[in-house]
Motif scaffolding. Structure first.
Motif, PDB file in Angstrom:
ATOM      1  N   ARG A 185     -14.173 -13.140  76.351  1.00 30.12           N
ATOM      2  CA  ARG A 185     -12.987 -12.309  75.779  1.00 30.12           C
ATOM      3  C   ARG A 185     -12.864 -12.261  74.492  1.00 30.12           C
ATOM      4  NH1 ARG A 185      -8.556 -13.246  79.357  1.00 30.12           N
ATOM      5  NH2 ARG A 185      -6.569 -12.444  78.013  1.00 30.12           N
ATOM      6  N   GLN A 186     -12.596 -10.754  74.569  1.00 30.23           N
ATOM      7  CA  GLN A 186     -12.492  -9.983  72.763  1.00 30.23           C
ATOM      8  C   GLN A 186     -11.732 -11.048  71.645  1.00 30.23           C
ATOM      9  OE1 GLN A 186     -11.808  -5.856  72.093  1.00 30.23           O
ATOM     10  NE2 GLN A 186     -13.305  -5.466  71.021  1.00 30.23           N
ATOM     11  N   ASP A 187     -10.724 -11.025  72.675  1.00 27.09           N
ATOM     12  CA  ASP A 187      -9.456 -10.641  71.932  1.00 27.09           C
ATOM     13  C   ASP A 187      -9.417 -13.060  71.353  1.00 27.09           C
ATOM     14  OD1 ASP A 187      -9.519 -12.379  74.627  1.00 27.09           O
ATOM     15  OD2 ASP A 187      -6.855 -11.870  74.637  1.00 27.09           O
ATOM     16  N   LEU A 188     -10.281 -13.860  72.484  1.00 31.59           N
ATOM     17  CA  LEU A 188     -10.614 -14.901  72.419  1.00 31.59           C
ATOM     18  C   LEU A 188     -11.468 -15.041  70.877  1.00 31.59           C
ATOM     19  CD1 LEU A 188     -10.389 -18.173  72.337  1.00 31.59           C
ATOM     20  CD2 LEU A 188     -12.187 -18.169  74.421  1.00 31.59           C
ATOM     21  N   PHE A 189     -12.685 -14.421  70.681  1.00 33.88           N
ATOM     22  CA  PHE A 189     -13.712 -13.751  69.997  1.00 33.88           C
ATOM     23  C   PHE A 189     -12.791 -13.940  68.677  1.00 33.88           C
ATOM     24  CE2 PHE A 189     -15.923 -11.143  67.481  1.00 33.88           C
ATOM     25  CZ  PHE A 189     -17.321 -12.657  66.873  1.00 33.88           C
ATOM     26  N   TYR A 190     -12.105 -13.225  68.554  1.00 38.89           N
ATOM     27  CA  TYR A 190     -11.456 -12.959  67.524  1.00 38.89           C
ATOM     28  C   TYR A 190     -10.643 -13.583  66.854  1.00 38.89           C
ATOM     29  CZ  TYR A 190     -12.564  -8.244  68.232  1.00 38.89           C
ATOM     30  OH  TYR A 190     -13.092  -6.073  68.139  1.00 38.89           O
ATOM     31  N   ARG A 191     -10.134 -14.660  67.735  1.00 41.87           N
ATOM     32  CA  ARG A 191      -8.932 -15.940  67.473  1.00 41.87           C
ATOM     33  C   ARG A 191     -10.432 -16.675  66.591  1.00 41.87           C
ATOM     34  NH1 ARG A 191      -3.595 -16.419  66.605  1.00 41.87           N
ATOM     35  NH2 ARG A 191      -2.547 -14.535  67.967  1.00 41.87           N
ATOM     36  N   LEU A 192     -11.656 -17.034  67.147  1.00 42.13           N
ATOM     37  CA  LEU A 192     -11.977 -17.650  67.338  1.00 42.13           C
ATOM     38  C   LEU A 192     -12.975 -17.842  65.717  1.00 42.13           C
ATOM     39  CD1 LEU A 192     -14.103 -18.863  70.178  1.00 42.13           C
ATOM     40  CD2 LEU A 192     -12.114 -20.383  69.220  1.00 42.13           C
ATOM     41  N   ASN A 193     -13.123 -16.091  65.209  1.00 47.32           N
ATOM     42  CA  ASN A 193     -14.048 -16.150  64.522  1.00 47.32           C
ATOM     43  C   ASN A 193     -13.451 -15.558  63.551  1.00 47.32           C
ATOM     44  OD1 ASN A 193     -17.030 -14.973  63.695  1.00 47.32           O
ATOM     45  ND2 ASN A 193     -16.010 -12.384  63.988  1.00 47.32           N
ATOM     46  N   VAL A 194     -12.425 -16.528  62.431  1.00 42.58           N
ATOM     47  CA  VAL A 194     -11.648 -16.132  61.050  1.00 42.58           C
ATOM     48  C   VAL A 194     -12.704 -15.921  60.132  1.00 42.58           C
ATOM     49  CG1 VAL A 194      -9.967 -17.503  59.893  1.00 42.58           C
ATOM     50  CG2 VAL A 194      -9.991 -17.216  63.061  1.00 42.58           C
ATOM     51  N   VAL A 195     -13.496 -17.559  59.900  1.00 42.09           N
ATOM     52  CA  VAL A 195     -14.868 -17.911  58.963  1.00 42.09           C
ATOM     53  C   VAL A 195     -15.804 -18.132  60.118  1.00 42.09           C
ATOM     54  CG1 VAL A 195     -14.895 -19.225  57.463  1.00 42.09           C
ATOM     55  CG2 VAL A 195     -12.777 -18.659  58.122  1.00 42.09           C
ATOM     56  N   PRO A 196     -16.731 -17.184  59.922  1.00 42.36           N
ATOM     57  CA  PRO A 196     -17.708 -17.334  60.832  1.00 42.36           C
ATOM     58  C   PRO A 196     -18.878 -18.439  59.715  1.00 42.36           C
ATOM     59  CG  PRO A 196     -17.409 -14.881  60.161  1.00 42.36           C
ATOM     60  CD  PRO A 196     -16.249 -15.480  59.647  1.00 42.36           C
ATOM     61  N   LEU A 197     -19.290 -19.071  60.471  1.00 38.33           N
ATOM     62  CA  LEU A 197     -20.588 -19.434  59.188  1.00 38.33           C
ATOM     63  C   LEU A 197     -21.772 -19.628  60.182  1.00 38.33           C
ATOM     64  CD1 LEU A 197     -18.780 -23.058  58.111  1.00 38.33           C
ATOM     65  CD2 LEU A 197     -19.502 -20.989  56.381  1.00 38.33           C
ATOM     66  N   THR A 198     -23.205 -18.844  59.277  1.00 40.20           N
ATOM     67  CA  THR A 198     -24.126 -18.896  60.821  1.00 40.20           C
ATOM     68  C   THR A 198     -25.552 -20.234  59.722  1.00 40.20           C
ATOM     69  OG1 THR A 198     -24.380 -16.612  61.436  1.00 40.20           O
ATOM     70  CG2 THR A 198     -25.953 -17.786  61.527  1.00 40.20           C
ATOM     71  N   LEU A 199     -26.043 -21.301  60.542  1.00 40.15           N
ATOM     72  CA  LEU A 199     -26.852 -22.201  60.043  1.00 40.15           C
ATOM     73  C   LEU A 199     -27.862 -21.360  60.246  1.00 40.15           C
ATOM     74  CD1 LEU A 199     -25.171 -25.151  61.264  1.00 40.15           C
ATOM     75  CD2 LEU A 199     -26.343 -25.263  58.884  1.00 40.15           C
ATOM     76  N   PRO A 200     -29.299 -21.214  59.251  1.00 37.63           N
ATOM     77  CA  PRO A 200     -30.432 -20.717  59.600  1.00 37.63           C
ATOM     78  C   PRO A 200     -31.410 -21.878  60.947  1.00 37.63           C
ATOM     79  CG  PRO A 200     -30.442 -22.112  57.124  1.00 37.63           C
ATOM     80  CD  PRO A 200     -28.992 -21.482  57.673  1.00 37.63           C
ATOM     81  N   PRO A 201     -32.417 -21.442  61.071  1.00 38.96           N
ATOM     82  CA  PRO A 201     -32.797 -21.916  62.086  1.00 38.96           C
ATOM     83  C   PRO A 201     -34.409 -22.497  61.032  1.00 38.96           C
ATOM     84  CG  PRO A 201     -33.367 -19.298  62.212  1.00 38.96           C
ATOM     85  CD  PRO A 201     -32.657 -19.678  61.359  1.00 38.96           C
ATOM     86  N   LEU A 202     -34.959 -23.373  60.929  1.00 42.98           N
ATOM     87  CA  LEU A 202     -35.558 -24.246  59.935  1.00 42.98           C
ATOM     88  C   LEU A 202     -37.023 -23.637  59.438  1.00 42.98           C
ATOM     89  CD1 LEU A 202     -36.348 -27.196  58.525  1.00 42.98           C
ATOM     90  CD2 LEU A 202     -37.203 -27.667  60.706  1.00 42.98           C
ATOM     91  N   ARG A 203     -37.602 -22.322  60.151  1.00 43.70           N
ATOM     92  CA  ARG A 203     -38.088 -21.747  60.162  1.00 43.70           C
ATOM     93  C   ARG A 203     -37.928 -20.652  58.632  1.00 43.70           C
ATOM     94  NH1 ARG A 203     -36.574 -20.102  65.465  1.00 43.70           N
ATOM     95  NH2 ARG A 203     -36.103 -18.058  65.062  1.00 43.70           N
TER      96      ARG A 203
END
Length: 465
Positions: A306-324
């Motif tokens: 759901r797009q509306d749920l995505f916006y609710r969850l994506n308030v502060v996005p953090l992306t962990l880098p892969p080990l490589r």
């Protein structure tokens, strides 16, 4: 009581009073000295005093014809944590028993009559080993008790950038969405945010949405009333209620069904819900952290999320880098996981060979940090000895050429590496000049023969060199 100077303590165990006195005068300027004549006196000192190095004659009363008394002291020293290095005293015609003591666990030996410089050198080295092992134990204890962002090991720019953002958001109640491949440490980061937040005293409840059967996930998250479905013989609180006052972590949130997505959206909007089969509205005070190894924006475009749920969850996005993408963190991670596994299985902290380190850094780690942790535990469990090599690596990791650089091209990017490289070059040069005669090479280097033996083993200098 007056506090004595903070010098390393040496326990001299020798029944010959003149020899004991000579050793005391040799070492007294640099060490605090304790003395004992028998095994019983030595063991009493080990129980009542902090001892850093033991100098021990192997032939002690009452059994001066054997080395039993001396070996029992070596054994007792090994039981301490960290173990106490024992340097044994031997006569010029009694080297065989000294070598047996070294095999039994003694640090080294010197001969009678002793050379003052040689004794001072080997005792200093033994004290330094004891100090380093104590520091290593302290570090391992600190690591095992890591909390907050200390849980995330590494100093690469890619990781540090994520931690800076996470620190900023930890002090708020904002919803966080952590993205990253499987095994990158998303739950670890979520837990760190919780522990650095004002909710640290409340519960941290983690739910892996992908691991729950579709028929049970709504009940697990929101709870159910008695009789809500077949088998519901009593009311049960869901994870949202259990997390009240704390943090709820939903891992693999992209796996939620459309029906559960609708209910989750309402909780995020109103912080209230009803249990499955119930009519009573339950209010909760939670902080929600979600995670996914999928690209949720793409899932929205596909109609799977759901797009509306995505916006609710994506308030502060953090992306962990892969080990490589953070290869500079591989050495410290490998050492940490090797020490952790050794501690878990009651083993001594291992050393990682250059060949192994090269293989680890050349590998792409599709399973990321989780894959590395499992691999290091496997190596620790299977390896007999204190040095981890490449023999138990999976074939896919051994297929490349991961030979270490030749000695003259060894990495010297840190002080420790530079010192190790210098030691190796000096030993090889001395052995070359003395045509392989180790005794003469030790004399040229100004060290004892037993210490040269130890260095040759530690630096992995092959006989062919």
């Amino acid at each position: 009581m007056e506090r004595r100077e903070e010098k390393p303590t040496v326990l001299i165990v020798e029944d010959d009073r003149a020899l004991r006195s000579g050793l005391r005068w040799t070492l007294a300027d640099h060490f605090h000295i304790l003395e004992a004549e028998t095994r019983q006196e030595a063991l009493s000192s080990l129980q009542s005093e902090r001892v850093d190095v033991i100098i021990c004659d192997l032939h002690l009363p009452p059994a001066t014809d054997s080395i039993t008394e001396g070996l029992q002291i070596v054994e007792a020293a090994k039981q301490h944590r960290p173990s106490i290095p024992t340097v044994v005293i031997t006569g010029s015609s009694d080297k065989r028993t000294a070598l047996e003591a070294v095999r039994y666990g003694a640090y080294g030996f010197f001969e009678k009559p002793f050379d003052e410089d040689e004794v001072l050198h080997i005792v200093r080295q033994a004290a330094r080993v004891r100090q380093l092992e104590a520091e290593n134990l302290k570090l391992r204890s600190t690591l095992s008790g890591r909390r907050g962002f200390g849980r995330l090991i590494g100093s690469s720019p890619a990781l540090e950038g994520v931690i800076r953002q996470a620190r900023a958001v930890a002090t708020t109640d904002a919803t966080v969405l952590i993205c990253g491949e499987s095994g990158t440490g998303k739950e670890l980061l979520a837990c760190a945010i919780h522990e650095e937040s004002a909710r640290a005293g409340g519960p941290f409840v983690a739910v892996n949405c992908a691991a729950l059967p579709e028929t049970l996930i709504e009940s697990e998250l929101f709870g159910h009333e008695r009789g809500a479905f077949t088998g519901a013989t009593h009311a049960k609180k869901g994870r949202f209620e259990l997390a009240d006052g704390g943090t709820l972590f939903l891992d693999e949130v992209g796996e939620l069904t459309p029906a559960v997505q609708v209910k989750l959206l309402r909780v995020l909007q109103e912080r209230s819900f009803e249990r499955l089969g119930g009519t009573r509205t339950i209010n909760v005070d939670i902080r929600l952290i979600a995670a996914s190894n999928r690209d949720l924006e793409q899932e929205v475009e596909k109609g799977n999320f759901r797009q509306d749920l995505f916006y609710r969850l994506n308030v502060v996005p953090l992306t962990l880098p892969p080990l490589r993408e953070r290869r500079e963190d591989i050495p410290v991670l490998a050492s940490f996981f090797a020490n952790k596994a050794a501690h878990k299985h009651g083993l001594q902290p291992p050393e990682l060979s250059p060949e192994l380190m090269a293989a680890l850094q050349a590998y792409d780690w599709p399973g990321n940090v989780r894959e590395m942790e499992n691999l290091m535990e496997r190596l620790v469990v299977l390896t007999r000895g204190a040095r981890l090599g490449v023999e138990f690596l999976p074939e896919k990791m051994r297929s490349g050429d991961h030979k270490p650089a030749p000695p003259e091209e060894e990495s010297e990017s840190t002080l420790e590496q530079a010192v190790q490289a210098l030691k190796r070059r000096m030993i090889l040069k001395a052995l070359e000049i003395e045509k392989g005669n180790r005794g003469a090479a030790a004399k040229r280097l100004g060290i004892s023969r037993s210490y040269l033996h130890r260095l040759i083993n530690e630096l992995n200098i092959a006989e062919s060199n």
